[in-house]
Design a protein around this motif. Structure first.
Motif, mmCIF file in Angstrom:
data_model
loop_
_atom_site.group_PDB
_atom_site.id
_atom_site.type_symbol
_atom_site.label_atom_id
_atom_site.label_comp_id
_atom_site.label_asym_id
_atom_site.label_seq_id
_atom_site.Cartn_x
_atom_site.Cartn_y
_atom_site.Cartn_z
ATOM 1 N N HIS A 39 5.671 -1.378 14.474
ATOM 2 C CA HIS A 39 5.123 -2.659 14.939
ATOM 3 C C HIS A 39 4.703 -3.539 13.765
ATOM 4 O O HIS A 39 4.087 -3.066 12.803
ATOM 5 N N ALA A 40 5.016 -4.827 13.874
ATOM 6 C CA ALA A 40 4.744 -5.772 12.781
ATOM 7 C C ALA A 40 3.254 -5.960 12.530
ATOM 8 O O ALA A 40 2.851 -6.362 11.426
ATOM 9 N N ASP A 41 2.405 -5.697 13.532
ATOM 10 C CA ASP A 41 0.969 -5.908 13.376
ATOM 11 C C ASP A 41 0.230 -4.688 12.844
ATOM 12 O O ASP A 41 -1.003 -4.691 12.779
ATOM 13 N N SER A 42 0.942 -3.656 12.463
ATOM 14 C CA SER A 42 0.280 -2.481 11.904
ATOM 15 C C SER A 42 -0.483 -2.860 10.641
ATOM 16 O O SER A 42 -0.026 -3.680 9.839
ATOM 17 N N THR A 43 -1.650 -2.249 10.458
ATOM 18 C CA THR A 43 -2.430 -2.537 9.253
ATOM 19 C C THR A 43 -1.767 -1.949 8.012
ATOM 20 O O THR A 43 -2.050 -2.362 6.899
ATOM 21 N N PHE A 44 -0.877 -0.991 8.233
ATOM 22 C CA PHE A 44 -0.178 -0.342 7.117
ATOM 23 C C PHE A 44 1.131 0.221 7.645
ATOM 24 O O PHE A 44 1.166 0.778 8.746
ATOM 25 N N PRO A 45 2.242 0.065 6.915
ATOM 26 C CA PRO A 45 3.528 0.623 7.379
ATOM 27 C C PRO A 45 3.479 2.151 7.408
ATOM 28 O O PRO A 45 3.468 2.796 6.357
ATOM 29 N N LEU A 46 3.437 2.694 8.589
ATOM 30 C CA LEU A 46 3.340 4.138 8.745
ATOM 31 C C LEU A 46 4.749 4.700 8.846
ATOM 32 O O LEU A 46 5.411 4.600 9.877
ATOM 33 N N LEU A 47 5.225 5.307 7.765
ATOM 34 C CA LEU A 47 6.595 5.786 7.655
ATOM 35 C C LEU A 47 6.642 7.310 7.691
ATOM 36 O O LEU A 47 6.115 7.980 6.809
ATOM 37 N N ARG A 48 7.229 7.846 8.753
ATOM 38 C CA ARG A 48 7.452 9.284 8.881
ATOM 39 C C ARG A 48 6.161 10.069 8.622
ATOM 40 O O ARG A 48 6.086 10.959 7.788
ATOM 41 N N PHE A 49 5.154 9.728 9.401
ATOM 42 C CA PHE A 49 3.844 10.358 9.275
ATOM 43 C C PHE A 49 3.823 11.688 10.020
ATOM 44 O O PHE A 49 4.186 11.764 11.189
ATOM 45 N N GLN A 50 3.369 12.729 9.346
ATOM 46 C CA GLN A 50 3.270 14.056 9.945
ATOM 47 C C GLN A 50 1.941 14.154 10.689
ATOM 48 O O GLN A 50 0.878 14.272 10.077
ATOM 49 N N THR A 51 1.988 14.088 12.017
ATOM 50 C CA THR A 51 0.769 13.994 12.812
ATOM 51 C C THR A 51 -0.044 15.283 12.833
ATOM 52 O O THR A 51 -1.243 15.258 13.116
ATOM 53 N N GLY A 52 0.584 16.411 12.575
ATOM 54 C CA GLY A 52 -0.078 17.704 12.719
ATOM 55 C C GLY A 52 0.201 18.348 14.061
ATOM 56 O O GLY A 52 -0.104 19.518 14.276
ATOM 57 N N GLY A 53 0.800 17.579 14.989
ATOM 58 C CA GLY A 53 1.138 18.120 16.298
ATOM 59 C C GLY A 53 2.491 18.803 16.302
ATOM 60 O O GLY A 53 3.351 18.540 15.458
ATOM 61 N N LEU A 54 2.674 19.680 17.262
ATOM 62 C CA LEU A 54 3.947 20.358 17.474
ATOM 63 C C LEU A 54 4.485 19.950 18.839
ATOM 64 O O LEU A 54 3.726 19.736 19.788
ATOM 65 N N MET B 43 9.293 -2.453 5.164
ATOM 66 C CA MET B 43 8.201 -1.501 5.307
ATOM 67 C C MET B 43 8.017 -0.682 4.030
ATOM 68 O O MET B 43 6.890 -0.432 3.586
ATOM 69 N N LEU B 44 9.122 -0.300 3.423
ATOM 70 C CA LEU B 44 9.032 0.461 2.173
ATOM 71 C C LEU B 44 8.373 -0.354 1.073
ATOM 72 O O LEU B 44 7.507 0.140 0.342
ATOM 73 N N HIS B 45 8.786 -1.618 0.941
ATOM 74 C CA HIS B 45 8.224 -2.468 -0.119
ATOM 75 C C HIS B 45 6.732 -2.695 0.113
ATOM 76 O O HIS B 45 5.949 -2.701 -0.844
ATOM 77 N N THR B 46 6.326 -2.882 1.363
ATOM 78 C CA THR B 46 4.913 -3.096 1.645
ATOM 79 C C THR B 46 4.111 -1.828 1.370
ATOM 80 O O THR B 46 3.033 -1.876 0.765
ATOM 81 N N ALA B 47 4.634 -0.683 1.809
ATOM 82 C CA ALA B 47 3.933 0.577 1.572
ATOM 83 C C ALA B 47 3.794 0.863 0.081
ATOM 84 O O ALA B 47 2.786 1.410 -0.368
ATOM 85 N N ALA B 48 4.788 0.462 -0.691
ATOM 86 C CA ALA B 48 4.766 0.732 -2.130
ATOM 87 C C ALA B 48 3.763 -0.135 -2.885
ATOM 88 O O ALA B 48 3.539 0.082 -4.077
ATOM 89 N N THR B 49 3.148 -1.110 -2.202
ATOM 90 C CA THR B 49 2.090 -1.885 -2.865
ATOM 91 C C THR B 49 0.812 -1.077 -3.011
ATOM 92 O O THR B 49 -0.090 -1.467 -3.757
ATOM 93 N N VAL B 50 0.695 0.033 -2.282
ATOM 94 C CA VAL B 50 -0.450 0.921 -2.427
ATOM 95 C C VAL B 50 -0.207 1.807 -3.646
ATOM 96 O O VAL B 50 0.817 2.501 -3.717
ATOM 97 N N PRO B 51 -1.100 1.786 -4.622
ATOM 98 C CA PRO B 51 -0.844 2.522 -5.869
ATOM 99 C C PRO B 51 -0.466 3.978 -5.690
ATOM 100 O O PRO B 51 0.446 4.485 -6.360
ATOM 101 N N SER B 52 -1.108 4.676 -4.760
ATOM 102 C CA SER B 52 -0.857 6.108 -4.617
ATOM 103 C C SER B 52 0.518 6.409 -4.041
ATOM 104 O O SER B 52 0.974 7.555 -4.095
#
Length: 401
Positions: free
Chosen positions: A243-258, A1-10
């Motif tokens: 999930h393997a079918d995610s369009t992008f590896p979502l790693l430790r995403f801060q949803t904004g919810g409490l 997941m890290l390697h795939t996410a790192a393909t995004v330049p930002s």
């Protein structure tokens, strides 16, 4: 997941220090992904043709100029949800009252999900108050057994039924999807339509359905799906979608919810989260969550406006109202034309507020004031104020001319 996410330049620099390690990486070592970083990631994915197929684009907030876009697989994780949560069956007919359009994803999701359950769907979309009663009669005559709708729409259905003397005996199941607490609507349904049982989802535009509950669960408590991993840091909800079918590896995403991790009273043992609102200046208005700063920025983009502030009145009740208070520049008249123009510009440019106001046109008004609430505070007036009554005004405007 890290390697795939790192393909995004930002995101290369964000994960670079973890990519070359010879040992396994603990999830706690991965830095939190902010909402701003995620939205920039989606923008870059859209520029790459490899990521344009089999995905649904939606907006969780933002403006036409700076949209907060999310990207989910075309099945929107409905099959994964079906394995854990099945309120509908072959004999059900479900009316879908989620708004259809303006990059809102729930309407499409519930059409897909109901079909997977074997139910028949009546895809209606948004209904105005003046037509809701007639449509309730139509739904009864079509054999409808369930409604799928935002929490605020269900509250409107209940109030319409009570006011018109309709008991709605045909309504047995209510399907809600929200990024916030639906306790108020659940209480309203319990008082007036006790035969209707609520099945709710807790969702994030970026990750899709995170959790679910049944009529046996408290309204603010949700069982986390197996492919979603939820952490709580200082009450902030952080989600990793595995999930393997995610369009992008979502790693430790801060949803904004409490929220907090709890044990549900229903007895099920999955990881469970209880919602406790939203962080920062985020607000939930009529089942839609967005940043107050977005409305402030749109108002201040008008030459006539010096300052602006959002006031949420009677939060979570049937009388919930959103007030955009503006301090006008010297010489600008506080009249119907000025406030009406500001209202129309904000509604036209915001991606999610329009849908909420379509459902209840008198729930949003622009108010001209001499002074914003908390203007004397260090750092200036806050973007969001929660209040029990609307601010005193020089002029207020609700309906656009």
């Amino acid at each position: 997941m890290l390697h795939t996410a790192a393909t995004v330049p930002s995101l290369r620099a964000k994960y670079a220090h973890l990519l070359g390690l010879s040992r396994p990486v603990s999830l706690s070592e991965v830095p939190v992904l902010t909402q701003a970083e995620y939205h920039e990631t989606v923008r870059q994915l859209l520029e790459n043709p490899r990521h344009r197929q089999g995905a649904i684009l939606s907006a969780g907030g933002g403006t036409l100029t700076h949209p907060e876009l999310s990207m989910l697989p075309d099945d929107m994780f409905a099959p994964q949800l079906l394995a854990r949560w099945k309120p509908l069956g072959n004999g059900d007919v479900v009316a879908n009252l989620f708004p259809a359009g303006r990059l809102q994803s729930a309407f499409h999701f519930f059409n897909v999900y109901a079909a997977l359950c074997g139910a028949t769907t009546v895809p209606i979309g948004h209904l105005n108050d003046d037509e809701l009663g007639q449509w309730l009669d139509f739904l009864e005559n079509r054999g409808v057994t369930a409604l799928a709708a935002p929490s605020a729409v269900i509250a409107r259905v209940v109030r319409t039924a009570v006011a018109s003397g309709r008991a709605l005996p045909w309504l047995h199941k209510i399907l809600l999807s929200s990024s916030g607490d639906v306790t108020g609507t659940a209480d309203l349904v319990g008082r007036h339509l006790p035969q209707a049982k609520i099945w709710a989802l807790y969702c994030s535009p970026a990750s899709g359905p995170i959790g679910h509950n049944t009529p046996a669960c408290p309204a603010d408590t949700f069982h986390v799906l197996p492919h979603q991993y939820v952490e709580v840091e200082d009450e902030r909800l952080i989600v990793t979608n595995t999930h393997a079918d995610s369009t992008f590896p979502l790693l430790r995403f801060q949803t904004g919810g409490l929220g907090e991790l709890v044990t549900c009273t229903c007895g099920r043992t999955e990881p469970t989260v209880r919602l406790r609102g939203h962080s920062g200046a985020a607000l939930t208005f009529r089942s839609r969550t967005f940043e107050a700063a977005e409305l402030v920025a749109l108002a201040c983009a008008e030459d006539d406006v010096a300052e602006a502030q959002v006031t949420l009145v009677n939060q979570g009740t049937a009388e919930e109202q959103l007030c955009l208070t503006v301090r006008l520049r010297p010489g600008v008249p506080a009249d119907e034309y000025t406030c009406g123009w500001i209202r129309s510009q904000v509604l036209g440019r915001h991606l999610t507020l329009r849908g909420a106001v379509d459902e209840a046109p008198d729930s949003f008004e622009v108010i001209a004031v001499d002074r914003l609430s908390g203007a004397a505070m260090v750092g200036g007036a806050p973007a969001l104020v929660i209040a029990e009554e609307a601010p005193d005004s020089l002029f207020r405007y609700e309906e656009a001319s």
